[in-house]
Write an enzyme that holds these catalytic residues in place. Structure first.
Site, PDB file in Angstrom:
ATOM      1  N   HIS A   1       9.560  39.677   4.816  1.00 45.75           N
ATOM      2  CA  HIS A   1       9.174  38.614   3.390  1.00 45.75           C
ATOM      3  C   HIS A   1       9.420  37.030   4.013  1.00 45.75           C
ATOM      4  O   HIS A   1      10.136  37.098   4.759  1.00 45.75           O
ATOM      5  CB  HIS A   1       9.809  39.177   2.696  1.00 45.75           C
ATOM      6  CG  HIS A   1      11.257  38.794   2.203  1.00 45.75           C
ATOM      7  ND1 HIS A   1      11.917  37.374   2.112  1.00 45.75           N
ATOM      8  CD2 HIS A   1      12.573  39.589   1.978  1.00 45.75           C
ATOM      9  CE1 HIS A   1      12.613  37.584   2.071  1.00 45.75           C
ATOM     10  NE2 HIS A   1      13.345  39.023   2.480  1.00 45.75           N
TER      11      HIS A   1
ATOM     12  N   GLU B   1      16.140  45.687   0.654  1.00 42.56           N
ATOM     13  CA  GLU B   1      17.118  45.590   1.818  1.00 42.56           C
ATOM     14  C   GLU B   1      18.471  45.760   0.988  1.00 42.56           C
ATOM     15  O   GLU B   1      18.533  46.942   0.008  1.00 42.56           O
ATOM     16  CB  GLU B   1      16.638  43.661   1.003  1.00 42.56           C
ATOM     17  CG  GLU B   1      18.272  43.926   1.665  1.00 42.56           C
ATOM     18  CD  GLU B   1      18.119  42.812   3.121  1.00 42.56           C
ATOM     19  OE1 GLU B   1      18.095  44.173   3.606  1.00 42.56           O
ATOM     20  OE2 GLU B   1      17.681  42.580   3.621  1.00 42.56           O
TER      21      GLU B   1
END
Length: 230
Positions: free
Chosen positions: A19, A92
């Site tokens: 990202h 994550e």
């Protein structure tokens, strides 16, 4: 070239994308489960990458469900008029009690815990968090499933720094033993060509991918086993 054959097996081309930047990532804070939004710089990065990938033939987009990955994925998918499919397996690593802290703050407040993690981040996790092993155990089966589902196609998976590091390490067969695989992302994108059923063999992965992208588009950087935190 979008797909190849290797000993009768169809190759899936996978773009693993980190990202765009967030305020927390710029400050080098632990932000795993923390739902940090993209910064203005992060949106510019995602838009730039979207333009770079606009001419690629991408069959599907998958992303971690956190806002920063979903927004990045939406920007990348928009030129292709494809939906983004959320998959929690690509979220994550959870840093537990360290979430929101800088590395210096975590080391100061949790000295012994931090030292144990630095010595073996793959097997050790801070209180309430995940180890690298745990992340690999959820993310790697998801990646393998997509490789099989999209045989002969090119797909994009938008995830996070630690998760992508761990996936790459698993694909390339790295063994962790008190060391950390350091990858410096260049252009926020990594391209792999994977053969289902052959990972773990010398012919199971082509890295870097012979797809014609310039070197800066890969998470090409420097690969090395260095003691210390990721």
């Amino acid at each position: 070239m979008r797909s190849r054959k290797s000993e009768g097996r169809v190759t899936t081309r996978v773009f693993l994308v980190r990202h765009g930047s967030t305020v927390l990532s710029v400050e080098d804070r632990f932000a795993g489960r923390t739902n940090a939004a993209l910064s203005d710089q992060g949106r510019e990065q995602a838009q730039s990458l979207a333009k770079r990938l606009a001419k690629e033939s991408l069959s599907a987009f998958y992303a971690s469900p956190l806002d920063r990955t979903m927004e990045t994925a939406s920007m990348l998918a928009n030129p292709h008029q494809k939906p983004v499919q959320s998959d929690p397996a690509f979220r994550e690593i959870d840093h537990g009690v360290w979430e929101g802290l800088t590395r210096h703050e975590a080391e100061t407040k949790f000295g012994e815990m931090y030292a144990r993690w630095e010595a073996d981040p793959f097997n050790y996790a801070p209180d309430g968090g995940e180890s690298g092993l745990s992340v690999t155990a959820r993310a790697m089966p998801a990646l393998l499933s997509l490789v099989e589902k999209h045989a002969g196609e090119t797909i994009c998976v938008i995830s996070h720094k630690a998760t992508i590091r761990l996936l790459l390490s698993a694909v390339l067969g790295y063994i962790f033993g008190g060391t950390t695989l350091h990858i410096w992302f260049v252009g926020h994108i990594l391209c792999l060509c994977l053969c289902a059923g052959m990972l773990g063999t010398p012919r199971g992965v082509s890295y870097p991918c012979p797809c014609g992208l310039p070197q800066w588009s890969f998470a090409f950087g420097i690969l090395s086993s260095i003691a210390g935190g990721p």
